[in-house]
Motif scaffolding. Structure first.
Motif, mmCIF file in Angstrom:
data_model
loop_
_atom_site.group_PDB
_atom_site.id
_atom_site.type_symbol
_atom_site.label_atom_id
_atom_site.label_comp_id
_atom_site.label_asym_id
_atom_site.label_seq_id
_atom_site.Cartn_x
_atom_site.Cartn_y
_atom_site.Cartn_z
ATOM 1 N N LYS A 63 0.835 -1.203 0.000
ATOM 2 C CA LYS A 63 0.000 0.000 0.000
ATOM 3 C C LYS A 63 0.870 1.253 0.000
ATOM 4 O O LYS A 63 0.583 2.212 -0.711
ATOM 5 C CB LYS A 63 -0.944 -0.020 1.208
ATOM 6 N N ASN A 66 2.143 1.977 -3.425
ATOM 7 C CA ASN A 66 1.117 2.610 -4.256
ATOM 8 C C ASN A 66 0.932 4.080 -3.903
ATOM 9 O O ASN A 66 0.807 4.935 -4.792
ATOM 10 C CB ASN A 66 -0.212 1.862 -4.134
ATOM 11 N N GLU A 69 3.862 6.044 -5.333
ATOM 12 C CA GLU A 69 3.724 6.275 -6.777
ATOM 13 C C GLU A 69 2.715 7.386 -7.064
ATOM 14 O O GLU A 69 2.964 8.260 -7.903
ATOM 15 C CB GLU A 69 3.293 4.977 -7.474
ATOM 16 N N GLU A 70 1.585 7.361 -6.378
ATOM 17 C CA GLU A 70 0.551 8.378 -6.576
ATOM 18 C C GLU A 70 1.045 9.769 -6.159
ATOM 19 O O GLU A 70 0.746 10.764 -6.827
ATOM 20 C CB GLU A 70 -0.709 7.999 -5.807
#
Length: 142
Positions: A63, A66, A69-70
């Motif tokens: 998580k 992710n 990256e966002e």
């Protein structure tokens, strides 16, 4: 995936070394740092003396990857570092260290704030508040 967990508190020397390593990165114009510290809250007449952190590590790391990256897609960051404690962290000690860097302050500040909020909401990390009377309760993130 980057490892974000370390056992025990995050030491001031680790934090200062992390900051010092960025002195050679001359394209950076701003850093923003969040330090989460364990408070000695008084709950129902009992004082919190420490928090014992546990996590579903594999899921949390995925998580966090992710989220990372966002955040890099959303903000013009140069770098971002996240460190979270596992195990017992006493009151007054650091349990979360988030460090963002960018060319300009706005991106560093906004990204750091969003990362901290998302960690609190999205990562499977739990804290057990330990009291001075040897009892405990599960912490509710705020």
């Amino acid at each position: 995936m980057k490892q974000i967990f370390q056992h025990g508190p995050i030491s001031p020397s680790f934090i200062s070394e992390s900051i010092a390593k960025h002195a050679t990165k001359t394209e950076i114009g701003a850093h923003n740092i969040f330090l989460g510290q364990v408070r000695a809250d008084l709950i129902d007449g009992k004082e919190v003396v420490a928090i014992a952190y546990t996590a579903y590590e594999e899921m949390a790391l995925e998580k966090m990857h992710n989220i990372r990256e966002e955040i890099f897609d959303k903000y013009a960051l140069t770098c971002m570092h996240v460190h979270h404690s596992l195990g017992v962290v006493k009151t007054g000690e650091i349990c979360l260290f988030v460090f963002t860097s960018s060319q300009h302050r706005k991106a560093a500040i906004e990204a750091c704030t969003e990362v901290v909020e998302r960690i609190k909401i999205e990562l499977p990390i739990w804290g057990k508040e330990l009291f001075d009377d040897q009892k405990y309760q599960w912490k509710i993130n705020q």
